[in-house]
Design an enzyme around this catalytic site. Structure first.
Site, mmCIF file in Angstrom:
data_model
loop_
_atom_site.group_PDB
_atom_site.id
_atom_site.type_symbol
_atom_site.label_atom_id
_atom_site.label_comp_id
_atom_site.label_asym_id
_atom_site.label_seq_id
_atom_site.Cartn_x
_atom_site.Cartn_y
_atom_site.Cartn_z
ATOM 1 N NE ARG A 147 -3.583 -2.182 2.827
ATOM 2 C CZ ARG A 147 -3.349 -3.287 3.517
ATOM 3 N NH1 ARG A 147 -2.178 -3.441 4.111
ATOM 4 N NH2 ARG A 147 -4.263 -4.226 3.613
ATOM 5 C CE LYS A 182 -6.454 -0.445 4.486
ATOM 6 N NZ LYS A 182 -7.724 -0.643 3.728
ATOM 7 C CG HIS A 261 -4.826 0.579 -3.772
ATOM 8 N ND1 HIS A 261 -4.072 0.518 -2.614
ATOM 9 C CD2 HIS A 261 -5.877 -0.270 -3.579
ATOM 10 C CE1 HIS A 261 -4.650 -0.304 -1.759
ATOM 11 N NE2 HIS A 261 -5.732 -0.797 -2.323
ATOM 12 N NE ARG A 264 -3.094 -3.666 -1.162
ATOM 13 C CZ ARG A 264 -2.586 -4.474 -0.218
ATOM 14 N NH1 ARG A 264 -1.277 -4.660 -0.157
ATOM 15 N NH2 ARG A 264 -3.363 -5.087 0.650
ATOM 16 C CG HIS A 287 -6.335 -8.709 1.775
ATOM 17 N ND1 HIS A 287 -6.549 -9.154 0.494
ATOM 18 C CD2 HIS A 287 -6.120 -7.367 1.676
ATOM 19 C CE1 HIS A 287 -6.476 -8.136 -0.348
ATOM 20 N NE2 HIS A 287 -6.219 -7.047 0.350
ATOM 21 C CE1 TYR A 296 -6.591 -7.191 -6.447
ATOM 22 C CE2 TYR A 296 -6.796 -8.183 -4.284
ATOM 23 C CZ TYR A 296 -6.566 -7.088 -5.072
ATOM 24 O OH TYR A 296 -6.314 -5.864 -4.491
#
Length: 329
Positions: A147, A182, A261, A264, A287, A296
């Site tokens: 990110r 995150k 992004h 990514r 994730h 994806y």
């Protein structure tokens, strides 16, 4: 306009003092409600939950977006809430009615050839220092799937301060980058050969920026240890990375300006095309849930569908009506 609707609009205009634009939108919503109720031979007080659901289905069938329907329902819900406070109805017929789910747009990813075009691009007219830095940033974004916040949060070396303050770092000897994702979740991502080469080239010229350091010691600022500083030795911002990447993609002749992004997404999509290992891609992307990564697989299917449509002889015949042979099925 129904008299009750007019009273409600006067209420929101003068008592609640809503903006004229909001009142105008409420007016349109209630006019639509009146038309739908009239088409079912009922007045607004007779509308029930089943009727509202049918109205939603009619709007959706007519092409109204899920978001548009949600806004209309919000206007209707406020109207019937007011009718309830006025003692004119016993229950709100809009309560519990939801708009159709809005299809989540697929993330935009580059094709493999496009990604290679960007990664292999060099800009001789740039300062060699800037060229080396931007090339290394592209390799980390596309080669590691970082990110943009993870990229700008990288330090040139590991340190206790970086660990405590939520920053990441690179380890060329181990061939990995440690990032803070995150939710404060840390993960290690391997550095590919191209990323290692680009980082090595960048680190050779990084010290040309006055004020940056390559070693951590007591009292050293976070700015001084930034892996990717700007020309004034301050840590690059996400916005700066966006601007540099957009410029680089345009100079490389890309049809669409590239943002971090997008690289990514390309990283994840291209990995799945090659390996189909969803769990590994989940770990590399950081994730928390595999359902986030599963988007994806839809990108991968789109890629396969396009290849099929372009190359398969049976795909070419669909709907063409040409060269058809044999009997009907």
């Amino acid at each position: 306009m129904d008299p009750l609707a007019e009273r409600y609009l006067a209420y929101v205009r003068f008592e609640k003092r809503l903006a004229e634009r909001t009142v105008a939108l409420y007016t349109l919503d209630l006019e639509k409600l009146k038309r739908l109720a009239d088409s079912s031979n009922m007045n607004l007080l007779q509308v029930q939950n089943t009727h509202v659901r049918r109205f939603v289905a009619q709007m959706h069938g007519a092409g109204r977006s899920g978001r548009g329907i949600a806004l209309i329902l919000s206007g209707w819900r406020g109207f019937y809430t007011w009718l309830g406070r006025e003692g004119l109805i016993t229950s709100n017929p809009v309560q519990g009615v939801r708009a159709p789910r809005v299809a989540k747009p697929l993330p935009k990813a580059l094709g493999v050839d496009e990604a290679m075009q960007l990664a292999d691009h060099t800009e001789p007219g740039d300062d060699p220092w800037l060229e080396a830095r931007d090339a290394a940033m592209v390799e980390l974004l596309y080669g590691c799937g970082l990110r943009v916040a993870e990229l700008t949060g990288l330090d040139v070396v590991a340190s206790d301060a970086a660990a405590k303050q939520g920053r990441g770092w690179i380890d060329l000897q181990a061939g990995e980058v440690m990032v803070q994702g995150k939710g404060g979740k840390r993960r290690s991502v391997p550095l590919g050969a191209s990323a290692l080469e680009a980082l090595t080239d960048w680190l050779k010229v990084r010290t040309q920026v006055a004020g940056v350091l390559s070693q951590s010691s007591p009292g050293v600022s976070a700015q001084a240890l930034a892996l990717f500083p700007g020309q004034h030795a301050t840590r690059l911002t996400a916005q700066s990375v966006w601007q540099r990447l957009k410029r680089r993609s345009q100079l490389a002749g890309m049809a669409t300006p590239v943002h971090p992004h997008m690289l990514r997404h390309s990283f994840a999509s291209h990995l799945l095309q090659s390996s189909s290992d969803l769990r590994a891609v989940q770990e590399l992307l950081g994730h928390a849930s595999i359902t986030t990564t599963q988007v994806y697989t839809r990108l991968d299917f789109q890629h396969l569908a396009k290849a099929y449509d372009a190359a398969h002889p049976r795909a070419k015949r669909r709907g063409s009506g040409n060269n058809s042979s044999g009997g009907s099925r």
